[in-house]
Design a protein around this motif. Structure first.
Motif, PDB file in Angstrom:
ATOM      1  N   LEU A  29       0.628  -1.063   0.096  1.00 43.28           N
ATOM      2  CA  LEU A  29      -0.020  -0.159   0.031  1.00 43.28           C
ATOM      3  C   LEU A  29       0.805   1.126   0.055  1.00 43.28           C
ATOM      4  O   LEU A  29       0.534   2.283  -0.707  1.00 43.28           O
ATOM      5  CB  LEU A  29      -0.951  -0.015   1.127  1.00 43.28           C
ATOM      6  CG  LEU A  29      -2.137  -0.785   1.274  1.00 43.28           C
ATOM      7  CD1 LEU A  29      -2.787  -1.021   2.571  1.00 43.28           C
ATOM      8  CD2 LEU A  29      -2.938  -0.796  -0.005  1.00 43.28           C
ATOM      9  N   GLN A  30       1.764   1.470   0.663  1.00 38.93           N
ATOM     10  CA  GLN A  30       2.954   2.393   0.760  1.00 38.93           C
ATOM     11  C   GLN A  30       3.509   2.619  -0.617  1.00 38.93           C
ATOM     12  O   GLN A  30       3.538   3.664  -1.123  1.00 38.93           O
ATOM     13  CB  GLN A  30       4.009   2.181   1.703  1.00 38.93           C
ATOM     14  CG  GLN A  30       4.822   3.293   2.046  1.00 38.93           C
ATOM     15  CD  GLN A  30       4.111   4.510   2.693  1.00 38.93           C
ATOM     16  OE1 GLN A  30       3.089   4.232   3.352  1.00 38.93           O
ATOM     17  NE2 GLN A  30       4.527   5.629   2.371  1.00 38.93           N
ATOM     18  N   ALA A  31       3.925   1.545  -1.454  1.00 42.30           N
ATOM     19  CA  ALA A  31       4.219   1.895  -2.630  1.00 42.30           C
ATOM     20  C   ALA A  31       3.284   2.249  -3.769  1.00 42.30           C
ATOM     21  O   ALA A  31       3.581   3.271  -4.493  1.00 42.30           O
ATOM     22  CB  ALA A  31       4.946   0.519  -3.128  1.00 42.30           C
ATOM     23  N   ALA A  32       2.164   1.921  -3.645  1.00 48.04           N
ATOM     24  CA  ALA A  32       0.962   2.127  -4.343  1.00 48.04           C
ATOM     25  C   ALA A  32       0.801   3.768  -4.030  1.00 48.04           C
ATOM     26  O   ALA A  32       0.380   4.491  -4.894  1.00 48.04           O
ATOM     27  CB  ALA A  32      -0.373   1.315  -4.289  1.00 48.04           C
ATOM     28  N   ALA A  39       1.865  10.676  -9.555  1.00 45.66           N
ATOM     29  CA  ALA A  39       1.150  10.698 -10.649  1.00 45.66           C
ATOM     30  C   ALA A  39       0.231  12.277 -10.533  1.00 45.66           C
ATOM     31  O   ALA A  39       0.071  12.981 -11.379  1.00 45.66           O
ATOM     32  CB  ALA A  39       0.060   9.674 -10.992  1.00 45.66           C
ATOM     33  N   LEU A  40      -0.268  12.278  -9.128  1.00 49.83           N
ATOM     34  CA  LEU A  40      -0.972  13.632  -8.899  1.00 49.83           C
ATOM     35  C   LEU A  40      -0.145  14.652  -9.015  1.00 49.83           C
ATOM     36  O   LEU A  40      -0.686  15.720  -9.575  1.00 49.83           O
ATOM     37  CB  LEU A  40      -1.674  13.365  -7.451  1.00 49.83           C
ATOM     38  CG  LEU A  40      -2.138  14.599  -6.896  1.00 49.83           C
ATOM     39  CD1 LEU A  40      -3.639  14.917  -7.717  1.00 49.83           C
ATOM     40  CD2 LEU A  40      -2.542  14.331  -5.492  1.00 49.83           C
ATOM     41  N   GLN A  41       1.125  14.780  -8.407  1.00 50.27           N
ATOM     42  CA  GLN A  41       2.190  15.879  -8.691  1.00 50.27           C
ATOM     43  C   GLN A  41       2.310  15.968 -10.117  1.00 50.27           C
ATOM     44  O   GLN A  41       2.379  17.358 -10.480  1.00 50.27           O
ATOM     45  CB  GLN A  41       3.499  15.658  -7.749  1.00 50.27           C
ATOM     46  CG  GLN A  41       4.064  16.761  -7.605  1.00 50.27           C
ATOM     47  CD  GLN A  41       3.549  17.890  -7.016  1.00 50.27           C
ATOM     48  OE1 GLN A  41       2.804  17.817  -6.005  1.00 50.27           O
ATOM     49  NE2 GLN A  41       3.367  18.951  -7.758  1.00 50.27           N
ATOM     50  N   ARG A  42       2.422  15.225 -10.882  1.00 47.42           N
ATOM     51  CA  ARG A  42       2.681  15.375 -12.260  1.00 47.42           C
ATOM     52  C   ARG A  42       1.249  16.139 -13.171  1.00 47.42           C
ATOM     53  O   ARG A  42       1.718  17.107 -13.942  1.00 47.42           O
ATOM     54  CB  ARG A  42       2.861  14.163 -13.209  1.00 47.42           C
ATOM     55  CG  ARG A  42       4.414  13.708 -12.959  1.00 47.42           C
ATOM     56  CD  ARG A  42       4.416  12.343 -13.430  1.00 47.42           C
ATOM     57  NE  ARG A  42       4.498  12.591 -15.179  1.00 47.42           N
ATOM     58  CZ  ARG A  42       4.010  11.647 -15.896  1.00 47.42           C
ATOM     59  NH1 ARG A  42       3.732  10.541 -15.692  1.00 47.42           N
ATOM     60  NH2 ARG A  42       3.840  11.912 -17.309  1.00 47.42           N
ATOM     61  N   LEU A  43       0.199  15.636 -12.702  1.00 48.39           N
ATOM     62  CA  LEU A  43      -0.737  16.461 -13.044  1.00 48.39           C
ATOM     63  C   LEU A  43      -1.188  17.977 -12.709  1.00 48.39           C
ATOM     64  O   LEU A  43      -1.719  18.642 -13.383  1.00 48.39           O
ATOM     65  CB  LEU A  43      -2.343  15.587 -12.691  1.00 48.39           C
ATOM     66  CG  LEU A  43      -2.281  14.199 -13.547  1.00 48.39           C
ATOM     67  CD1 LEU A  43      -3.480  13.317 -12.962  1.00 48.39           C
ATOM     68  CD2 LEU A  43      -2.622  14.397 -14.916  1.00 48.39           C
ATOM     69  N   VAL A  44      -0.803  17.883 -11.150  1.00 48.16           N
ATOM     70  CA  VAL A  44      -0.773  19.515 -10.831  1.00 48.16           C
ATOM     71  C   VAL A  44       0.214  20.385 -11.634  1.00 48.16           C
ATOM     72  O   VAL A  44      -0.303  21.250 -11.877  1.00 48.16           O
ATOM     73  CB  VAL A  44      -0.448  19.509  -9.134  1.00 48.16           C
ATOM     74  CG1 VAL A  44      -0.208  20.724  -8.669  1.00 48.16           C
ATOM     75  CG2 VAL A  44      -1.658  18.650  -8.510  1.00 48.16           C
ATOM     76  N   ASP A  45       1.347  19.664 -11.805  1.00 50.80           N
ATOM     77  CA  ASP A  45       2.523  20.645 -12.487  1.00 50.80           C
ATOM     78  C   ASP A  45       1.890  20.839 -14.044  1.00 50.80           C
ATOM     79  O   ASP A  45       2.170  21.904 -14.585  1.00 50.80           O
ATOM     80  CB  ASP A  45       3.554  19.889 -12.384  1.00 50.80           C
ATOM     81  CG  ASP A  45       4.228  19.615 -11.226  1.00 50.80           C
ATOM     82  OD1 ASP A  45       3.967  20.496 -10.287  1.00 50.80           O
ATOM     83  OD2 ASP A  45       5.145  18.801 -11.028  1.00 50.80           O
TER      84      ASP A  45
END
Length: 156
Positions: A29-32, A39-45
């Protein structure tokens, strides 16, 4: 009748197995979670970059169709433009088309051979694709179907 120590050992073994299973699950779960956060940070950027670009006045955006933008493989030919602005593979094709052999026009098979390429369908089709792109961008002309030559005006 089972001994108290035996019962405790069995219970301890069962709990240890449960702890190990839960640790493995927590690691998974930590890896996921890490992947999802990335992925979220890439979308925000990406959203921030797009908002930044859209906030610029339209005059700040260059016309990408007619300008020789860095990284553009085949810019549209403009009077006085030299073949040195082209990517090396395209420069070689223009040079061959401008040569004595290319003045009357060359078929892609002849062009591939003149470029020192193996005369096989894959290489010939690659040359054809590049030659057609040169025609589209004004660097060459297709004098007959499948026959290309350098554009007289771009011979400089």
């Amino acid at each position: 009748m089972p001994s108290v120590l035996g019962l405790l050992e069995a219970r301890e073994k069962k709990i240890r197995e449960e702890v190990a299973r839960l640790r493995e699950e927590a690691e998974r779960l930590q890896a996921a979670l890490g992947e999802a956060e990335h992925a979220l940070q890439r979308l925000v950027d990406a959203r921030a970059t797009v908002a930044e670009v859209l906030a610029q006045p339209p005059s700040a955006v260059a016309d990408p169709v007619r300008s020789a933008v860095a990284g553009a493989v085949v810019p549209h030919w403009i009077d006085g433009m030299r073949a040195s602005v082209l990517a090396p593979g395209y420069q070689r094709i223009v040079t061959v088309l401008r040569s004595e052999a290319g003045r009357e026009g060359m078929r892609c098979q002849q062009l591939a051979a003149a470029l020192g390429l193996e005369v096989i369908p894959a290489k010939i089709e690659g040359v054809r694709s590049k030659a057609k792109r040169l025609v589209e961008r004004g660097w060459a002309v297709q004098v007959r179907p499948g026959v290309f030559t350098a554009l007289a005006a771009s011979a400089g």
